[in-house]
Design a protein around this motif. Structure first.
Motif, short mmCIF file in Angstrom:
data_model
loop_
_atom_site.label_atom_id
_atom_site.label_comp_id
_atom_site.label_asym_id
_atom_site.label_seq_id
_atom_site.Cartn_x
_atom_site.Cartn_y
_atom_site.Cartn_z
N ASN A 76 0.84 -1.19 0.00
CA ASN A 76 0.00 0.00 0.00
C ASN A 76 0.87 1.24 0.00
OD1 ASN A 76 -2.50 -1.31 0.04
ND2 ASN A 76 -2.27 -1.71 2.22
N ILE A 77 0.89 1.90 -1.11
CA ILE A 77 1.50 3.21 -1.23
C ILE A 77 0.35 4.10 -1.69
CG2 ILE A 77 3.85 2.39 -1.62
CD1 ILE A 77 3.42 2.79 -4.59
N PRO A 78 0.56 5.35 -2.06
CA PRO A 78 -0.61 6.17 -2.39
C PRO A 78 -1.66 5.44 -3.23
CG PRO A 78 1.35 7.49 -2.51
CD PRO A 78 1.79 6.08 -2.19
N ASN A 79 -1.23 4.67 -4.18
CA ASN A 79 -2.12 3.75 -4.90
C ASN A 79 -1.57 2.37 -4.62
OD1 ASN A 79 -3.66 5.78 -6.28
ND2 ASN A 79 -1.87 6.12 -7.56
N GLU A 80 -2.43 1.38 -4.69
CA GLU A 80 -1.91 0.03 -4.46
C GLU A 80 -0.99 -0.36 -5.60
OE1 GLU A 80 -4.72 -2.98 -3.52
OE2 GLU A 80 -5.18 -2.08 -1.60
N PHE A 81 0.13 -0.91 -5.23
CA PHE A 81 1.22 -1.26 -6.15
C PHE A 81 1.26 -2.78 -6.15
CE2 PHE A 81 5.88 -1.73 -6.77
CZ PHE A 81 6.09 -0.82 -7.80
N HIS A 82 1.00 -3.39 -7.28
CA HIS A 82 0.93 -4.85 -7.37
C HIS A 82 2.04 -5.38 -8.27
CE1 HIS A 82 -3.21 -5.20 -5.71
NE2 HIS A 82 -3.29 -3.97 -6.16
N ILE A 83 2.53 -6.56 -7.94
CA ILE A 83 3.49 -7.25 -8.80
C ILE A 83 2.99 -8.67 -9.00
CG2 ILE A 83 5.84 -8.16 -8.98
CD1 ILE A 83 6.81 -5.76 -7.45
N ARG A 84 2.91 -9.07 -10.24
CA ARG A 84 2.49 -10.43 -10.58
C ARG A 84 3.67 -11.14 -11.22
NH1 ARG A 84 -2.37 -12.83 -11.04
NH2 ARG A 84 -2.49 -14.66 -12.35
N ILE A 85 3.91 -12.36 -10.78
CA ILE A 85 5.03 -13.13 -11.32
C ILE A 85 4.49 -14.12 -12.35
CG2 ILE A 85 6.93 -14.68 -10.78
CD1 ILE A 85 6.74 -13.62 -7.88
N VAL A 92 4.57 -5.18 -13.15
CA VAL A 92 4.10 -4.16 -12.20
C VAL A 92 2.85 -3.50 -12.76
CG1 VAL A 92 4.70 -2.00 -11.07
CG2 VAL A 92 6.46 -3.71 -11.47
N TYR A 93 1.83 -3.35 -11.90
CA TYR A 93 0.61 -2.66 -12.30
C TYR A 93 -0.03 -2.04 -11.07
CZ TYR A 93 -1.52 -7.00 -10.66
OH TYR A 93 -1.89 -8.07 -9.91
N PHE A 94 -1.01 -1.16 -11.30
CA PHE A 94 -1.64 -0.45 -10.20
C PHE A 94 -3.05 -0.90 -9.89
CE2 PHE A 94 1.60 2.70 -11.26
CZ PHE A 94 2.17 2.79 -10.01
N ASP A 95 -3.82 -1.28 -10.87
CA ASP A 95 -5.16 -1.73 -10.56
C ASP A 95 -5.12 -3.18 -10.12
OD1 ASP A 95 -4.73 -3.09 -12.93
OD2 ASP A 95 -6.01 -1.78 -14.10
#
Length: 127
Positions: A76-85, A92-95
């Motif tokens: 959780n940063i200002p927007n959720e920061f996601h990483i998919r392997i 890296v994506y935000f939604d």
């Protein structure tokens, strides 16, 4: 590879943070650009630095949490920061839907640099 002060690297199986990026000019070296680390005790040309490859374990040490159902990691940063392997590539994506990745990462210093660019502060890492 773009390294910055504060990036983590590997040397001889140990992890170190870059403390300074500078030119070194001696009789044997002609103003090569390198990094100092290990309390200034080591200097290495940037081209010879060994990056730390991203792994699931490294993501957890960076404070990411694993979403087991989605096979993703998030913070959780200002927007959720996601990483998919997927096949050893870290997307890296935000939604919450990994349909539109903004980039892919392979090494820890790339994650550090992206995180700093997005948040303006360093990611906390416990190696």
């Amino acid at each position: 590879m773009k390294y910055n002060v504060g990036n983590w690297i590997k040397d001889g199986g140990q992890y170190f943070q870059i403390e300074e990026i500078c030119k070194l000019s001696t009789e044997s070296l002609n103003q090569n650009i390198g990094a100092r680390y290990n309390n200034g005790g080591f200097w290495c040309e940037l081209v010879y630095l060994e990056p730390i490859q991203l792994t699931e374990d490294i993501l957890l040490k960076c404070g990411f949490e694993k979403d087991v159902s989605e096979k993703t990691y998030y913070t959780n940063i200002p927007n959720e920061f996601h990483i998919r392997i997927e096949e050893k590539v870290f997307w890296v994506y935000f939604d919450e839907q990994p349909k539109h990745p903004i980039t892919c990462l392979f090494n820890l210093h790339e994650l550090q640099n992206l995180f700093y660019a997005l948040c303006g502060n360093e990611i906390k890492i416990s190696l």
